[in-house]
Motif scaffolding. Structure first.
Motif, mmCIF file in Angstrom:
data_model
loop_
_atom_site.group_PDB
_atom_site.id
_atom_site.type_symbol
_atom_site.label_atom_id
_atom_site.label_comp_id
_atom_site.label_asym_id
_atom_site.label_seq_id
_atom_site.Cartn_x
_atom_site.Cartn_y
_atom_site.Cartn_z
ATOM 1 N N UNK A 195 0.184 -7.807 -5.409
ATOM 2 C CA UNK A 195 -0.826 -6.759 -5.553
ATOM 3 C C UNK A 195 -0.288 -5.458 -4.963
ATOM 4 N N UNK A 196 -0.440 -4.377 -5.713
ATOM 5 C CA UNK A 196 0.009 -3.060 -5.281
ATOM 6 C C UNK A 196 -1.142 -2.080 -5.482
ATOM 7 N N UNK A 197 -1.406 -1.262 -4.466
ATOM 8 C CA UNK A 197 -2.412 -0.200 -4.592
ATOM 9 C C UNK A 197 -1.735 1.100 -4.184
ATOM 10 N N UNK A 198 -1.708 2.062 -5.100
ATOM 11 C CA UNK A 198 -1.022 3.329 -4.856
ATOM 12 C C UNK A 198 -1.935 4.485 -5.218
ATOM 13 N N UNK A 199 -1.815 5.572 -4.477
ATOM 14 C CA UNK A 199 -2.644 6.761 -4.676
ATOM 15 C C UNK A 199 -1.748 7.941 -5.006
ATOM 16 N N UNK A 200 -2.038 8.602 -6.126
ATOM 17 C CA UNK A 200 -1.347 9.835 -6.509
ATOM 18 C C UNK A 200 -2.334 10.982 -6.327
ATOM 19 N N UNK B 38 2.592 17.554 -2.673
ATOM 20 C CA UNK B 38 1.689 16.601 -3.324
ATOM 21 C C UNK B 38 2.109 16.305 -4.755
ATOM 22 N N UNK B 39 2.523 17.338 -5.482
ATOM 23 C CA UNK B 39 2.786 17.163 -6.906
ATOM 24 C C UNK B 39 4.209 16.721 -7.215
ATOM 25 N N UNK B 40 5.112 16.838 -6.247
ATOM 26 C CA UNK B 40 6.506 16.460 -6.494
ATOM 27 C C UNK B 40 6.962 15.379 -5.521
ATOM 28 N N UNK B 41 7.036 15.710 -4.227
ATOM 29 C CA UNK B 41 7.622 14.781 -3.262
ATOM 30 C C UNK B 41 6.812 13.496 -3.167
ATOM 31 N N UNK B 42 5.516 13.629 -2.883
ATOM 32 C CA UNK B 42 4.713 12.413 -2.724
ATOM 33 C C UNK B 42 4.630 11.625 -4.022
ATOM 34 N N UNK B 43 4.483 12.336 -5.149
ATOM 35 C CA UNK B 43 4.444 11.633 -6.437
ATOM 36 C C UNK B 43 5.717 10.847 -6.677
ATOM 37 N N UNK B 44 6.879 11.486 -6.483
ATOM 38 C CA UNK B 44 8.146 10.812 -6.751
ATOM 39 C C UNK B 44 8.354 9.613 -5.825
ATOM 40 N N UNK B 45 8.031 9.783 -4.549
ATOM 41 C CA UNK B 45 8.251 8.702 -3.596
ATOM 42 C C UNK B 45 7.306 7.537 -3.872
ATOM 43 N N UNK B 46 6.040 7.835 -4.162
ATOM 44 C CA UNK B 46 5.071 6.770 -4.430
ATOM 45 C C UNK B 46 5.424 6.018 -5.707
ATOM 46 N N UNK B 47 5.757 6.749 -6.759
ATOM 47 C CA UNK B 47 6.109 6.085 -8.020
ATOM 48 C C UNK B 47 7.355 5.216 -7.832
ATOM 49 N N UNK B 48 8.351 5.730 -7.120
ATOM 50 C CA UNK B 48 9.555 4.930 -6.875
ATOM 51 C C UNK B 48 9.222 3.673 -6.086
ATOM 52 N N UNK B 49 8.322 3.786 -5.101
ATOM 53 C CA UNK B 49 7.932 2.611 -4.314
ATOM 54 C C UNK B 49 7.204 1.592 -5.184
ATOM 55 N N UNK B 50 6.335 2.062 -6.077
ATOM 56 C CA UNK B 50 5.617 1.152 -6.973
ATOM 57 C C UNK B 50 6.585 0.448 -7.913
ATOM 58 N N UNK B 51 7.548 1.189 -8.441
ATOM 59 C CA UNK B 51 8.554 0.554 -9.299
ATOM 60 C C UNK B 51 9.304 -0.529 -8.535
ATOM 61 N N UNK C 32 0.859 -1.185 0.000
ATOM 62 C CA UNK C 32 0.000 0.000 0.000
ATOM 63 C C UNK C 32 0.892 1.230 0.000
ATOM 64 N N UNK C 33 0.703 2.111 -0.990
ATOM 65 C CA UNK C 33 1.593 3.252 -1.175
ATOM 66 C C UNK C 33 0.792 4.549 -1.292
ATOM 67 N N UNK C 34 1.030 5.470 -0.363
ATOM 68 C CA UNK C 34 0.426 6.790 -0.455
ATOM 69 C C UNK C 34 -1.052 6.838 -0.146
ATOM 70 N N UNK C 35 -1.591 5.853 0.562
ATOM 71 C CA UNK C 35 -3.026 5.756 0.803
ATOM 72 C C UNK C 35 -3.402 6.233 2.205
ATOM 73 N N UNK C 36 -4.709 6.397 2.417
ATOM 74 C CA UNK C 36 -5.214 6.641 3.767
ATOM 75 C C UNK C 36 -5.218 5.361 4.584
#
Length: 696
Positions: free
Chosen positions: A388-393, A366-379, A281-285
């Motif tokens: 299974x991966x669930x990520x929120x941008x 929201x548009x830079x730090x969280x996006x970059x960290x979440x995308x890197x985690x998903x990769x 789970x990446x970037x979710x509530x």
């Protein structure tokens, strides 16, 4: 085989030498243009000696970056993530200063401020060179990804790579179905032009199916994501609500509230969640039951090695190139927001909300730090073969609240999200197992002028007027429900009850008025249980008509002692939900055929407010009036906020054979079915991305 190994080793050495040469050249150029940075002795040196000094300095800086930087980041685990982002320049400059000190005979020298500039420039240059070489040498790039995947797999203690497909669920927060349709079409004035989101458009055209789904009455991330990940959003009437028995205000994106909501959902369903089997789970509530969680609010207080929510920040920032790139982009985004807000003010654009204070930094987060960290985690999850991966941008949702769902500012964010989708899809092509990419949203957004700006008073003011209570002359700003705001607070280690935080508890007998987008909630702490319509009219005879007849309010949900849940509108119109009887003009008619069922379901929640207030809807424009300071809002009924989307591979079964899914709980069942289909899919023997499209 031996010749191929030597060729690979030679290629690696060549790439290292090229990056070293680029860094050396960058250092020489900077030494020539910066007065406080030198690479020679005070008496002067030959050009050859200066070049050797630059090469030694660049080599020492690169070696320290590879060896010392990860140790520095690990030593700063207790530093708030945003503060760490701001420290990137200082840490990088310190490493350069140390590298210069290692040059023999003291030929390298720079003052601290200049060292920061030189380090940032050299990191950017070396990162660009590495990226260019990786792109030019696709086989090297594939080998690097394969080695990284194998290392992650062994680190996770796995014995074999599964051959069944994995699934990546990528949530584009707040992106409604209608806005997405516009973003994947060519521009109206250029039919042969490129759409706003070309990568997503390619998926829709070639390999995926686009389906609209309808949210619950509470059209916001807290209700939608809780149901999507945990199967139920029972008793979640809004983004924030008041619980009389405890006197507590629950807020969906407050870490303690998110943890409690997740606990209640698990207790209600008896199931840990959608991601319980080898999930992330990446970037979710909420965690969805995943063992691996990063930037997840419901587990943000955990301190375990694998499930510490903030660990994703440090995994990302441990690479100095990542850290520098994100820090530079963060600064650029802050400046961009300030300029865009100034342009909006100079042009007199309406509607408009305040965009000062900390907002530019929250937007950049929201548009830079969280996006970059979440995308890197998903990769990383894809390369490690997670099931299974669930990520929120959240970038689009945050910007649309302040700039509008279709503003020029949001177009830039959509382009950035499209590039993130393309990057994830490309990585999935090189994963150690096949992957299926599913895009979805949790709700849309509806435009409109805020209630307070349009009518000159807040919903709380209007309630107090109807109750015959004094109204404060001091203007009050309502709290925003943007998901990124509390995520940023958690990243900064700011306490939930600190300055600027929403209250946990309510004291006093007066009415409690809360806003959730264009949905308002009015509760009377002095009346035990759910206050009936008749009781409210006895205590406050003018209140209900004051609210129902106001032009900015569409309808009220009340509970009658005689006919149960009833929707009340202007001019005495009523819709009695238990019987379907309509008196006068139906208040729910403008909100569509699904409105009655959605409101009836919420009326049965234990913690529904005494009065639920939904703003008016303009049927021609789809605009609503938020009870928060937002010009793009969601949380209630009306307009595009209730129309979300699912974009799924054609090889998966259709989301619903009987029509479009209604409610987030139904979406959960669809995603469950797709995970079961993946488990029984034919085994594959090689990395394979079944939804392959030409993504740039």
């Amino acid at each position: 085989m031996r010749m191929a190994a030597w060729r690979r080793a030679g290629g690696a050495v060549l790439r290292l030498l090229v990056v070293w040469a680029v860094s050396t050249l960058t250092m020489l150029v900077l030494a020539g243009v910066l007065p406080d940075f030198r690479l020679q002795s005070p008496d002067g040196d030959t050009a050859t000696r200066i070049a050797i000094t630059a090469a030694l300095g660049a080599g020492a800086f690169g070696l320290l970056g590879a060896l010392v930087w990860p140790l520095l980041v690990r030593a700063l685990l207790l530093v708030p993530a945003l503060v760490l982002g701001l420290l990137v320049f200082f840490l990088n400059g310190s490493l350069l200063w140390l590298a210069l000190g290692l040059i023999p005979e003291g030929r390298g020298e720079a003052d601290p401020q200049t060292a920061v500039v030189v380090a940032a420039a050299m990191s950017a240059a070396s990162s660009a060179a590495s990226t260019f070489l990786a792109v030019r040498d696709d086989s090297a790039y594939r080998r690097r990804l394969a080695r990284l995947a194998d290392r992650r797999w062994r680190r996770a203690g796995r014995r074999a790579v599964p051959t069944a497909p994995g699934t990546v669920f990528l949530q584009l927060d707040g992106l409604g179905h209608d806005v997405l349709c516009d973003a994947i079409r060519p521009p109206a004035d250029r039919p042969d032009g490129e759409p706003l989101m070309p990568a997503v458009a390619a998926l829709c055209r070639d390999t995926h199916r686009l389906t609209r789904w309808h949210t619950d009455w509470s059209s916001q991330t807290g209700a939608s994501q809780l149901a999507i990940l945990h199967g139920t959003n029972e008793d979640v009437p809004a983004f924030r609500w008041f619980e009389k028995e405890t006197g507590e205000v629950m807020v969906s994106n407050r870490p303690s509230s998110a943890a409690e909501l997740q606990r209640r959902a698990v207790a209600r369903t008896g199931d840990p969640g959608l991601l319980a089997h080898d999930g992330a789970s990446r970037g979710n509530l909420f965690s969805g039951g995943a063992a691996q969680a990063a930037l997840v609010l419901s587990v943000s207080a955990r301190r375990g090695r694998h499930n510490r929510s903030r660990a994703g920040y440090f995994a990302y920032f441990s690479d100095p190139a990542n850290a520098t790139r994100t820090a530079v982009s963060f600064t650029a985004e802050v400046v961009r927001e300030i300029l865009q807000a100034l342009r909006s003010r100079l042009r007199g654009e309406r509607p408009r909300v305040s965009r000062g204070g900390l907002y530019p930094f929250i937007r950049a987060f929201a548009t830079v730090v969280e996006r970059d960290v979440v995308v890197a985690a998903v990769l990383g999850d894809i390369l490690s073969g997670r099931t299974a991966v669930y990520a929120d941008l959240v970038a689009y949702d945050e910007v649309a609240h302040h700039s509008g769902p279709r503003g020029r500012d949001t177009h830039q964010v959509l382009r950035q999200l499209d590039r993130a989708v393309a990057l994830i899809a490309q990585a999935a092509e090189r994963a150690p197992r096949p992957y299926r990419l599913v895009l979805l949203s949790d709700h849309g957004q509806s435009p409109g002028e805020p209630f307070a700006a349009r009518y000159g008073l807040t919903l709380e003011d209007l309630v107090r007027v109807g109750c015959g209570l004094p109204v404060s002359r001091r203007a009050r700003r309502s709290a925003t429900g943007a998901e990124a705001r509390t995520t940023a607070r958690a990243a900064l280690h700011r306490p939930e009850d600190g300055p600027g935080a929403e209250p946990h508890h309510v004291t006093g007998p007066g009415p409690v008025v809360l806003g959730s987008g264009n949905l308002g909630l009015v509760s009377f702490p002095g009346i035990p249980g759910r206050a009936s319509r008749e009781e409210i009219e006895r205590r406050h005879p003018a209140l209900l008509r004051t609210l129902a007849d106001h032009p900015g309010i569409g309808f009220l949900l009340l509970h009658s002692e005689t006919c149960g849940p009833v929707v009340v509108g202007a001019d005495g119109g009523e819709h009695r939900l238990d019987t379907g009887e309509i008196v006068g003009k139906d208040p729910l008619a403008p909100y569509g055929p699904l409105a009655a069922d959605a409101v009836r379901r919420t009326a049965g929640f234990p913690h529904v407010a005494d009065i639920m207030v939904n703003s008016a809807l303009d049927p021609a424009t789809g605009s609503v009036h938020a009870f928060e300071e937002q010009i793009g809002s969601h949380g209630g009924l009306g307009g595009e906020q209730s129309r979300a989307f699912l974009l799924s591979p054609l090889l998966l079964s259709p989301p619903e054979g009987d029509g479009e899914p209604v409610g987030a709980e139904q979406v959960h069942r669809v995603l469950r079915r797709w995970l079961r289909e993946a488990e029984t899919a034919p085994a594959m023997t090689a990395p394979f991305f079944p939804d392959r499209v030409p993504l740039r």
